[in-house]
Design an enzyme around this catalytic site. Structure first.
Site, PDB file in Angstrom:
ATOM      1  N   THR A 113       0.424  -1.473   0.229  1.00 23.15           N
ATOM      2  CA  THR A 113      -0.521   0.130  -0.537  1.00 23.15           C
ATOM      3  C   THR A 113       0.649   1.296  -0.012  1.00 23.15           C
ATOM      4  OG1 THR A 113      -1.882  -1.182   1.103  1.00 23.15           O
ATOM      5  CG2 THR A 113      -1.649   1.359   1.589  1.00 23.15           C
ATOM      6  N   LYS A 189      -6.739   0.922  -3.861  1.00 19.56           N
ATOM      7  CA  LYS A 189      -6.442   0.325  -2.194  1.00 19.56           C
ATOM      8  C   LYS A 189      -7.076   1.280  -0.900  1.00 19.56           C
ATOM      9  CE  LYS A 189      -4.777  -2.538   0.898  1.00 19.56           C
ATOM     10  NZ  LYS A 189      -3.411  -3.134   0.859  1.00 19.56           N
ATOM     11  N   LYS A 257       0.204   4.324   9.290  1.00 22.18           N
ATOM     12  CA  LYS A 257       0.919   4.746   7.703  1.00 22.18           C
ATOM     13  C   LYS A 257      -0.338   4.664   6.560  1.00 22.18           C
ATOM     14  CE  LYS A 257       1.952   0.849   5.133  1.00 22.18           C
ATOM     15  NZ  LYS A 257       0.855   1.094   3.844  1.00 22.18           N
TER      16      LYS A 257
END
Length: 314
Positions: A113, A189, A257
């Site tokens: 990702t 995503k 994150k």
């Protein structure tokens, strides 16, 4: 059938993906900084490579299942293989990464990702080396990775798919082709991670309120998972809370994150994301409180005045 496929990163997702490739009949070459993990995987077939360069030279398709862009940079171009797999952000280009060893026309499949703009730039960078690229982040968890039933959100050139598509189908039940160039897979995503992070935060908040109000947590879990308020994340992550098992399948810091990437993408177009911002702060609070490497369900630990379940063996 492509016999030689390389996979870098035998973590919770990568090990299952490598197993799915092997089950489909491919010869799987693997690299992980933990040599014992790589050796354990190849006991049932395959090859454990001693270096990223060795893997890159041997394989027509290389699949990277590391945590983030910095690790991917290091895997491809990093000056030290061990630092690469451990997550060093050093991106000095040298022969110790796999990119310099990969043959022209081979394919690099990136499953992390990342910032979509970084992925777009990486496609151009690899093209200059004659390497094809598929932007292919994944979702579904370790169990679905092991059974070949995860979801892959991908984008890349037809030439890249022509070589890699059988491998993608071996690893995922759903392989979405979202564009002919990098970026679209990573954007989708990130939107998925927006929902995943917000759902985990909301599930933790709901369970925490139930605990504060003296509701039996097992009964609450049973009711919610059979009612309209249920979500996949509530059902999955609150089971971890009930079992008092915070072993990290996906850690708190993953959502620090990933929700950070969500907010960065929205900030670039001045798009407001109030729920994502709140969820991000919740994971940040959990991380700074010492739960960074625990399962992401540990975000529930930020709520004051509640007694968490101690698990069946407590």
């Amino acid at each position: 059938m492509i016999q030689n496929v390389g996979l870098i990163g035998l973590g919770a997702m990568g090990s299952g993906m490598a197993t799915s490739l092997r089950r489909a009949g491919h010869k799987v070459q693997v690299y992980d900084v933990r040599a014992d993990v790589a050796r354990a995987f190849v006991q049932d077939g395959g090859v454990a490579c001693d270096s990223l360069a060795q893997l890159g030279a041997a394989c027509e398709v290389v699949i990277s299942v590391v945590v983030n862009a910095a690790q991917t940079e290091a895997v491809l171009f990093g000056s030290d293989a061990n630092e690469a797999a451990a997550g060093c952000a050093d991106s000095k280009e040298s022969s110790s990464g796999c990119a310099a060893a990969m043959k022209p026309g081979s394919v690099f499949v990136m499953c992390s990702t990342v910032d979509p703009n970084w992925s777009i730039a990486l496609e151009k960078r690899l093209a200059a080396l004659g390497i094809l690229y598929i932007d292919a982040p994944i979702s579904g968890g370790a169990a679905k990775a092991a059974s070949g039933e995860m979801t892959m959100m991908s984008a890349g050139t037809p030439a890249a798919y022509a070589k890699a598509e059988p491998l993608l189908n071996a690893m995922a039940a759903k392989v979405y082709r979202l564009g002919d160039s990098a970026g679209a897979g990573s954007k989708v995503k990130i939107i998925n991670q927006l929902l995943a992070g917000v759902h985990i935060a909301a599930a933790a908040e709901a369970m925490a309120l139930g605990l504060r109000e003296g509701v039996d947590p097992a009964a609450l879990y049973d009711v919610i998972t059979h009612s309209a308020g249920n979500s996949w994340m509530f059902e999955n992550r609150m089971a971890h809370v009930l079992a008092a098992d915070y072993t990290p399948l996906s850690a708190v810091d993953i959502f620090v994150k990933d929700l950070g990437l969500v907010l960065d993408m929205a900030r670039a177009s001045k798009f407001p994301l109030p729920l994502s911002s709140t969820a991000h702060q919740m994971f940040m609070q959990a991380s700074s409180a010492g739960y960074a490497r625990e399962d992401d369900s540990a975000v529930i630990k930020i709520f004051p005045g509640i007694e968490l379940p101690k698990g069946a063996g407590a």
